[in-house]
Write a protein that holds these residues in place. Structure first.
Motif, PDB file in Angstrom:
ATOM      1  N   GLU A  45      14.727  78.994  15.575  1.00 18.00           N
ATOM      2  CA  GLU A  45      16.277  78.679  15.526  1.00 18.00           C
ATOM      3  C   GLU A  45      16.919  79.843  14.682  1.00 18.00           C
ATOM      4  OE1 GLU A  45      17.361  73.886  15.040  1.00 18.00           O
ATOM      5  OE2 GLU A  45      15.409  74.497  13.739  1.00 18.00           O
ATOM      6  N   THR A  46      18.204  79.760  14.776  1.00 14.02           N
ATOM      7  CA  THR A  46      19.029  80.646  14.004  1.00 14.02           C
ATOM      8  C   THR A  46      20.145  80.134  13.219  1.00 14.02           C
ATOM      9  OG1 THR A  46      18.712  82.423  15.744  1.00 14.02           O
ATOM     10  CG2 THR A  46      20.346  82.879  13.993  1.00 14.02           C
ATOM     11  N   GLN A  47      19.816  79.856  11.771  1.00 13.36           N
ATOM     12  CA  GLN A  47      20.589  79.468  10.858  1.00 13.36           C
ATOM     13  C   GLN A  47      21.892  80.548  10.647  1.00 13.36           C
ATOM     14  OE1 GLN A  47      21.304  80.740   7.387  1.00 13.36           O
ATOM     15  NE2 GLN A  47      22.836  79.101   7.136  1.00 13.36           N
ATOM     16  N   TYR A  48      21.487  81.730  10.686  1.00 13.91           N
ATOM     17  CA  TYR A  48      22.339  82.910  10.189  1.00 13.91           C
ATOM     18  C   TYR A  48      22.854  83.329  11.593  1.00 13.91           C
ATOM     19  CZ  TYR A  48      23.353  87.038   7.292  1.00 13.91           C
ATOM     20  OH  TYR A  48      23.733  87.940   6.580  1.00 13.91           O
ATOM     21  N   SER A  49      23.511  82.463  12.247  1.00 19.43           N
ATOM     22  CA  SER A  49      24.190  82.973  13.418  1.00 19.43           C
ATOM     23  C   SER A  49      25.464  83.698  13.401  1.00 19.43           C
ATOM     24  CB  SER A  49      24.354  81.913  14.211  1.00 19.43           C
ATOM     25  OG  SER A  49      25.192  80.820  13.723  1.00 19.43           O
ATOM     26  N   ARG A  50      25.754  83.758  12.210  1.00 16.93           N
ATOM     27  CA  ARG A  50      27.164  84.545  11.971  1.00 16.93           C
ATOM     28  C   ARG A  50      27.294  86.098  11.968  1.00 16.93           C
ATOM     29  NH1 ARG A  50      26.050  82.398   6.979  1.00 16.93           N
ATOM     30  NH2 ARG A  50      25.912  83.871   4.872  1.00 16.93           N
ATOM     31  N   ILE A  51      25.652  86.346  11.935  1.00 16.21           N
ATOM     32  CA  ILE A  51      25.320  87.862  11.974  1.00 16.21           C
ATOM     33  C   ILE A  51      24.297  88.077  13.246  1.00 16.21           C
ATOM     34  CG2 ILE A  51      23.814  89.485  10.646  1.00 16.21           C
ATOM     35  CD1 ILE A  51      26.833  89.381   9.746  1.00 16.21           C
ATOM     36  N   VAL A  52      23.211  87.051  13.333  1.00 13.60           N
ATOM     37  CA  VAL A  52      22.172  87.378  14.243  1.00 13.60           C
ATOM     38  C   VAL A  52      22.507  86.680  15.763  1.00 13.60           C
ATOM     39  CG1 VAL A  52      19.899  86.924  14.948  1.00 13.60           C
ATOM     40  CG2 VAL A  52      20.544  87.320  12.546  1.00 13.60           C
ATOM     41  N   ARG A  53      22.841  87.935  16.715  1.00 12.29           N
ATOM     42  CA  ARG A  53      23.088  87.392  17.943  1.00 12.29           C
ATOM     43  C   ARG A  53      21.866  87.040  18.705  1.00 12.29           C
ATOM     44  NH1 ARG A  53      26.667  87.596  15.615  1.00 12.29           N
ATOM     45  NH2 ARG A  53      28.277  89.163  15.198  1.00 12.29           N
ATOM     46  N   GLU A  54      21.984  86.221  19.972  1.00 13.77           N
ATOM     47  CA  GLU A  54      20.833  85.791  20.732  1.00 13.77           C
ATOM     48  C   GLU A  54      19.978  87.084  21.064  1.00 13.77           C
ATOM     49  OE1 GLU A  54      18.941  83.200  21.743  1.00 13.77           O
ATOM     50  OE2 GLU A  54      20.056  82.585  20.113  1.00 13.77           O
ATOM     51  N   ASP A  55      20.595  88.156  21.414  1.00 15.86           N
ATOM     52  CA  ASP A  55      19.668  89.394  21.945  1.00 15.86           C
ATOM     53  C   ASP A  55      19.365  90.311  20.825  1.00 15.86           C
ATOM     54  OD1 ASP A  55      18.340  90.746  23.669  1.00 15.86           O
ATOM     55  OD2 ASP A  55      20.192  92.096  24.395  1.00 15.86           O
ATOM     56  N   GLY A  56      19.749  89.995  19.472  1.00 12.87           N
ATOM     57  CA  GLY A  56      19.715  91.101  18.424  1.00 12.87           C
ATOM     58  C   GLY A  56      20.522  92.151  18.649  1.00 12.87           C
ATOM     59  N   ASN A  57      20.262  93.308  18.368  1.00 15.79           N
ATOM     60  CA  ASN A  57      21.236  94.436  18.430  1.00 15.79           C
ATOM     61  C   ASN A  57      20.412  95.490  19.506  1.00 15.79           C
ATOM     62  OD1 ASN A  57      22.318  97.156  18.215  1.00 15.79           O
ATOM     63  ND2 ASN A  57      23.036  96.857  16.164  1.00 15.79           N
ATOM     64  N   PRO A  58      20.654  95.311  20.654  1.00 13.08           N
ATOM     65  CA  PRO A  58      19.975  96.251  21.691  1.00 13.08           C
ATOM     66  C   PRO A  58      20.304  97.659  21.360  1.00 13.08           C
ATOM     67  CG  PRO A  58      21.416  94.529  22.795  1.00 13.08           C
ATOM     68  CD  PRO A  58      21.818  94.518  21.435  1.00 13.08           C
ATOM     69  N   ARG A  59      21.350  97.899  20.982  1.00 12.73           N
ATOM     70  CA  ARG A  59      21.553  99.699  21.007  1.00 12.73           C
ATOM     71  C   ARG A  59      20.616 100.074  19.938  1.00 12.73           C
ATOM     72  NH1 ARG A  59      27.459 101.949  20.616  1.00 12.73           N
ATOM     73  NH2 ARG A  59      27.167 104.148  20.501  1.00 12.73           N
ATOM     74  N   ALA A  60      20.792  99.396  18.845  1.00 16.66           N
ATOM     75  CA  ALA A  60      19.986  99.948  17.490  1.00 16.66           C
ATOM     76  C   ALA A  60      18.286  99.980  18.015  1.00 16.66           C
ATOM     77  CB  ALA A  60      19.761  98.811  16.542  1.00 16.66           C
ATOM     78  N   ARG A  61      18.022  99.136  18.835  1.00 19.94           N
ATOM     79  CA  ARG A  61      16.498  99.040  19.339  1.00 19.94           C
ATOM     80  C   ARG A  61      16.268 100.269  20.349  1.00 19.94           C
ATOM     81  NH1 ARG A  61      17.204  93.382  20.020  1.00 19.94           N
ATOM     82  NH2 ARG A  61      17.122  93.638  22.310  1.00 19.94           N
ATOM     83  N   THR A  62      17.260 100.379  21.314  1.00 20.92           N
ATOM     84  CA  THR A  62      17.006 101.558  22.056  1.00 20.92           C
ATOM     85  C   THR A  62      17.012 102.888  21.229  1.00 20.92           C
ATOM     86  OG1 THR A  62      18.332 100.409  23.841  1.00 20.92           O
ATOM     87  CG2 THR A  62      18.137 102.861  24.094  1.00 20.92           C
ATOM     88  N   ILE A  63      17.752 103.035  20.271  1.00 20.70           N
ATOM     89  CA  ILE A  63      17.569 104.320  19.486  1.00 20.70           C
ATOM     90  C   ILE A  63      16.571 104.119  18.617  1.00 20.70           C
ATOM     91  CG2 ILE A  63      18.786 105.401  17.383  1.00 20.70           C
ATOM     92  CD1 ILE A  63      21.438 104.884  18.713  1.00 20.70           C
ATOM     93  N   LEU A  64      15.967 103.075  18.175  1.00 23.98           N
ATOM     94  CA  LEU A  64      14.613 103.001  17.511  1.00 23.98           C
ATOM     95  C   LEU A  64      13.782 103.458  18.565  1.00 23.98           C
ATOM     96  CD1 LEU A  64      13.002 102.412  15.098  1.00 23.98           C
ATOM     97  CD2 LEU A  64      13.044  99.773  16.034  1.00 23.98           C
TER      98      LEU A  64
END
Ligand code: SF4
Lengths: 77, 363
Positions: free
Chosen positions: B247-266
């Motif tokens: 579950e996500t309590q912190y939904s004001r910052i955390v998206r369902e898919d996280g941050n795909p662009r940051a993951r791609t660069i990583l």
């Protein structure tokens, strides 16, 4: 270490934004951000990069939930 | 931040605590919730969250401080590089005072080594531009929040055609050790307060295997007092209902898919590899190593140096603390021989280490 500070976007120039919080201004790279941001949005800044946009509507919803909890009183769901 | 006060409201906190009590009441036994994020560790101590919770709920700190989990051998490697006259070490502040086997970067700096504290890896790239005659080595220590910023710095250096920017990578990923600790019978972790900003990158789905295989509830939780109480409440309810999920309590910052662009660069720059965690040992595929095509930026490969035999400090229980097995007060050196001014172990140095948190806010 994973500390992120929410700051408000003031100007955007390509991949670079100037963000501000409490009078402190900082340049932040938008290179890692998946979402589009506009001037006035709050973004979470970590180590010089914006890593997420603060969803204001979502923040409001969480706060509305807290207000509801308070209004209901007791510990009942 | 204009929302801040609203997330610290005492009256709401009282209500949440009452709801937590209720959720826990029907459950047999102790609920042990582990947080694996140094910022949570600090916030739990700072706001006295433990004292608010019913006795039935135990909060323990896990390996959430990247500096603390970095083994002494890495610090020794950084020190050896710092001693080379052509090298400038660029690092986040916390690493500077971490004791290596026989020295620290701070001591090396006092002896004349060029060690610079930077706020962003991009500052280190700027140093490389400014000092073409030097080799800039950035100390890549961090989890999934920080690792993409380091990957981005490498891409930036490549784009600027800099041949003198290097990273000594000890970056790590957090879900793998969480799974390892969840299966430790000594610990009996019954739920995880998942890290907030790591999750902003990796997204909730990253914890799905953990929930499936270990049946532990996972709640991605923010750092404000009400965030944390609500996170604990969500965990307690899941546990009582016997329905573990993410579950996500912190939904004001955390998206369902996280941050795909940051993951791609990583993943453009780094690939998973085996790595050692202080106290836990080598965990397969929990580290981030340079991909072959970025080998030119790998300080470990490009700047050969002799590193001393690693020696952990005897008496320091930091390793056990990182597994949640002991608390700082159980360490005989705590507050006596080990203080933030004169730290023995990394858990006391880092501003988010458990020993530093207990020292600063504990009673
Ligand atoms: S108090 Fe100091 S010596 Fe003891 S475990 Fe913590 S860091 Fe190590």
């Amino acid at each position: 270490m994973c500390l992120g500070i929410p700051m408000q976007v003031q100007t955007i120039d390509g991949d670079l934004a100037v963000c501000e919080i409490d009078g402190v201004k900082r340049e932040a790279s938008l290179m890692l951000l998946s979402e589009a941001v506009e001037i006035g949005d709050f973004v979470l800044i970590h180590a010089g990069f914006a890593i997420s946009r603060l969803d204001e509507q979502d923040a409001e919803e969480t706060l509305a939930l807290f207000r509801q909890i308070l209004a209901e009183g007791g510990g009942v769901e | 931040m204009r929302y801040l006060d609203a997330f610290r409201d005492g009256a709401v906190a009282g209500r949440l605590v009452a709801q937590i009590r209720e959720a826990a009441a029907g459950y047999q036994g102790t609920m042990t919730f582990m947080e694996v994020c140094g910022t949570h560790t600090m916030a739990i101590y700072q706001h006295g969250i433990r004292a608010l919770l019913p006795e039935q709920i135990r909060l323990i700190s896990g390996p959430g401080c990247p500096v603390c989990v970095t083994p002494v051998g890495y610090v020794d490697h950084a020190i050896a590089l710092a001693r080379l006259p052509e090298v400038i070490i660029a690092t986040f502040g916390d690493m500077v005072r971490v004791p290596g086997s026989s020295s620290s970067l701070q001591q090396e700096k006092a002896r004349g080594a060029d060690v610079r504290i930077v706020y962003s890896p991009l500052d280190a790239v700027a140093l490389a531009q400014k000092h073409p005659e030097k080799k800039i080595v950035f100390l890549g220590v961090g989890f999934e929040t920080t690792a993409p910023t380091i990957a981005a710095s490498v891409l930036t250096a490549r784009q600027k055609r800099l041949a003198n920017y290097f990273v000594l990578s000890a970056n790590k990923t957090i879900p793998v050790p969480m799974a390892a600790l969840a299966s430790d019978p000594d610990l009996q972790v019954s739920g995880y307060l998942c890290p907030a900003h790591v999750s902003a990158i990796i997204g909730p789905r990253a914890y799905a295997p953990l929930v499936e295989q270990q049946k532990v509830p996972c709640v991605i939780t923010g750092f404000e007092p009400l965030d944390m109480l609500q996170g604990v409440l969500m965990l307690a309810r899941q546990l009582s209902a016997g329905t573990p999920r993410v579950e996500t309590q912190y939904s004001r910052i955390v998206r369902e898919d996280g941050n795909p662009r940051a993951r791609t660069i990583l993943s453009q720059v780094f690939a998973p590899c085996d790595t050692a965690w202080r106290g836990i040992g080598v965990i397969p595929e929990s580290g981030l190593c340079f991909r072959e095509e970025f080998a030119l930026f790998d300080a470990a490969r490009q700047i050969p140096v002799q590193v001393e035999e690693p020696m952990e400090h005897t008496g320091c229980l930091c390793g056990e603390i990182l597994k949640g097995k002991v608390t700082p007060k159980q360490c005989p050196l705590f507050r006596t021989l080990c203080t933030p001014e004169d730290p023995v172990g990394a858990c006391m140095v880092s501003s988010e280490g458990t020993c530093a948190a207990e020292y600063k806010y504990g009673t």
